[in-house]
Write a protein that holds these residues in place. Structure first.
Motif, PDB file in Angstrom:
ATOM      1  N   GLY A 111      -9.771  -0.635  -0.171  1.00 39.58           N
ATOM      2  CA  GLY A 111     -11.202  -0.877  -0.161  1.00 39.58           C
ATOM      3  C   GLY A 111     -12.022   0.318  -0.560  1.00 39.58           C
ATOM      4  N   VAL A 112     -11.501   1.099  -1.492  1.00 38.51           N
ATOM      5  CA  VAL A 112     -12.239   2.250  -1.984  1.00 38.51           C
ATOM      6  C   VAL A 112     -12.452   2.106  -3.481  1.00 38.51           C
ATOM      7  CG1 VAL A 112     -11.368   3.809  -0.200  1.00 38.51           C
ATOM      8  CG2 VAL A 112     -10.146   3.614  -2.359  1.00 38.51           C
ATOM      9  N   GLU A 167      -5.574   2.775  -9.115  1.00 38.63           N
ATOM     10  CA  GLU A 167      -6.516   1.661  -9.053  1.00 38.63           C
ATOM     11  C   GLU A 167      -6.025   0.568  -8.102  1.00 38.63           C
ATOM     12  OE1 GLU A 167      -5.534   3.170 -11.739  1.00 38.63           O
ATOM     13  OE2 GLU A 167      -7.347   3.856 -12.773  1.00 38.63           O
ATOM     14  N   ARG A 168      -4.723   0.274  -8.134  1.00 37.88           N
ATOM     15  CA  ARG A 168      -4.186  -0.768  -7.251  1.00 37.88           C
ATOM     16  C   ARG A 168      -4.269  -0.332  -5.792  1.00 37.88           C
ATOM     17  NH1 ARG A 168      -0.761  -4.410  -9.823  1.00 37.88           N
ATOM     18  NH2 ARG A 168      -0.788  -5.512  -7.815  1.00 37.88           N
ATOM     19  N   ASP A 188      -8.413  17.429  -9.805  1.00 35.30           N
ATOM     20  CA  ASP A 188      -7.481  16.315  -9.948  1.00 35.30           C
ATOM     21  C   ASP A 188      -8.064  15.167 -10.753  1.00 35.30           C
ATOM     22  OD1 ASP A 188      -9.298  15.257  -8.230  1.00 35.30           O
ATOM     23  OD2 ASP A 188      -7.906  14.884  -6.570  1.00 35.30           O
ATOM     24  N   GLY A 189      -9.353  15.303 -11.113  1.00 34.42           N
ATOM     25  CA  GLY A 189      -9.942  14.326 -12.014  1.00 34.42           C
ATOM     26  C   GLY A 189     -10.363  13.021 -11.373  1.00 34.42           C
ATOM     27  N   VAL A 190     -10.115  12.852 -10.074  1.00 39.79           N
ATOM     28  CA  VAL A 190     -10.432  11.583  -9.430  1.00 39.79           C
ATOM     29  C   VAL A 190     -11.080  11.851  -8.082  1.00 39.79           C
ATOM     30  CG1 VAL A 190      -9.485   9.470  -8.419  1.00 39.79           C
ATOM     31  CG2 VAL A 190      -8.530  10.370 -10.532  1.00 39.79           C
ATOM     32  N   ARG A 225       0.835  -1.211   0.000  1.00 43.59           N
ATOM     33  CA  ARG A 225       0.000   0.000   0.000  1.00 43.59           C
ATOM     34  C   ARG A 225       0.865   1.254   0.000  1.00 43.59           C
ATOM     35  NH1 ARG A 225      -1.215   4.032   2.536  1.00 43.59           N
ATOM     36  NH2 ARG A 225       0.231   3.453   4.176  1.00 43.59           N
ATOM     37  N   GLU A 226       1.926   1.238   0.820  1.00 43.81           N
ATOM     38  CA  GLU A 226       2.818   2.406   0.897  1.00 43.81           C
ATOM     39  C   GLU A 226       3.457   2.712  -0.460  1.00 43.81           C
ATOM     40  OE1 GLU A 226       7.121   3.714   2.844  1.00 43.81           O
ATOM     41  OE2 GLU A 226       6.037   1.977   3.670  1.00 43.81           O
TER      42      GLU A 226
END
Length: 268
Positions: free
Chosen positions: A207-208, A200-201, A217-219, A181-182
């Motif tokens: 879990g989002v 995405e990863r 920022d488009g996301v 995750r880091e």
């Protein structure tokens, strides 16, 4: 057109040089958006001027992008032999992987010439070496291949994003979820050119869910569990309102029955 290609083309008759040059430029422009067309342009240039190292380089790269591993490897070996440049060692090694020969890929990634490459080229070699180790089933060795000083890099550069991403990918395979995750987060933070799918990863690990948005920022990151809780709460509230409405209707029906019964008694 880069200076090396211009220099090589000067060795051809003018008309042929212009023709080959146009196809080389076309291949370069199309290699990302339409690899098949790029390959056709590069293959044509190769037929007309196969003794030029830059033409063989262009042809090799184009062949690589369409998965013609042996052809790409042959052209890039020839280009290296003719020019003395080691720029495409990573692609050559990856071609060996594509041909199912990870051991040969590792031989290329450990070529002594690699120490003189630019940082981005050295990192690409380490990424390919890690891939070859994984092909051989040795995930821990793959992680070791990626443990280079650039893991501490903070600048937003494509090769740094790719290094962080590759490292995170191996960590996840090893079951080290928090470490993965880091590094997915680090890859996301420096990936200004979108060379990875680190967002995405990272979302999958946390879990989002990523949703499209018009924000700057488009996301937008949406917590899937919170959404589920909100949906459940809304469903319960709706059910509660419906129960209250049902009770209200029942009371009104009872009142109307009482009124009708009272009216009959008065008339009696």
């Amino acid at each position: 057109m880069d200076k090396d290609t211009k220099r090589d083309l000067h060795s051809l008759p003018k008309t042929l040089a212009e023709l080959v040059g146009k196809h080389i430029v076309a291949a370069g422009l199309l290699v990302d958006e339409d690899p098949e067309r790029a390959y056709k342009h590069a293959a044509y240039a190769r037929r007309k001027a196969s003794r030029l190292p830059t033409v063989r380089e262009a042809s090799g790269i184009a062949a690589y992008t369409v998965g013609k591993w042996q052809e790409a490897l042959s052209d890039l070996r020839a280009a290296r032999r003719m020019s003395g440049r080691d720029t495409f060692l990573a692609i050559m090694a990856d071609c060996e992987r594509g041909l199912g020969r990870p051991e040969r890929a590792l031989e290329i990634t450990n070529d002594p010439a690699a120490k003189d490459l630019d940082a981005d080229e050295r990192i690409e070699l380490r990424i390919v070496a890690a891939g070859a180790r994984r092909d051989m089933g040795d995930v821990k060795a793959a992680l070791a291949e990626l443990q280079v000083p650039e893991l501490k890099e903070r600048r937003a550069r494509p090769y740094v994003a790719r290094l962080f991403y590759a490292y995170a990918d191996v960590l996840e395979e090893l079951g080290r979820k928090e470490d993965a995750r880091e590094y997915f987060a680090r890859a996301s933070s420096v990936d200004r050119e979108g060379v990875t799918d680190a967002d995405e990863r990272l979302a999958a690990i946390e879990g989002v869910e990523l949703v499209d948005s018009d924000v700057e920022d488009g996301v937008v990151w949406t917590d899937v569990e919170e959404e589920a809780d909100e949906a459940a709460a809304e469903a319960e509230a709706t059910a509660s309102r419906e129960r209250r409405d049902d009770k209200g209707r029942d009371h009104r029906r009872d009142d109307r029955r009482d009124d009708r019964r009272g009216g009959r008694e008065d008339r009696g």
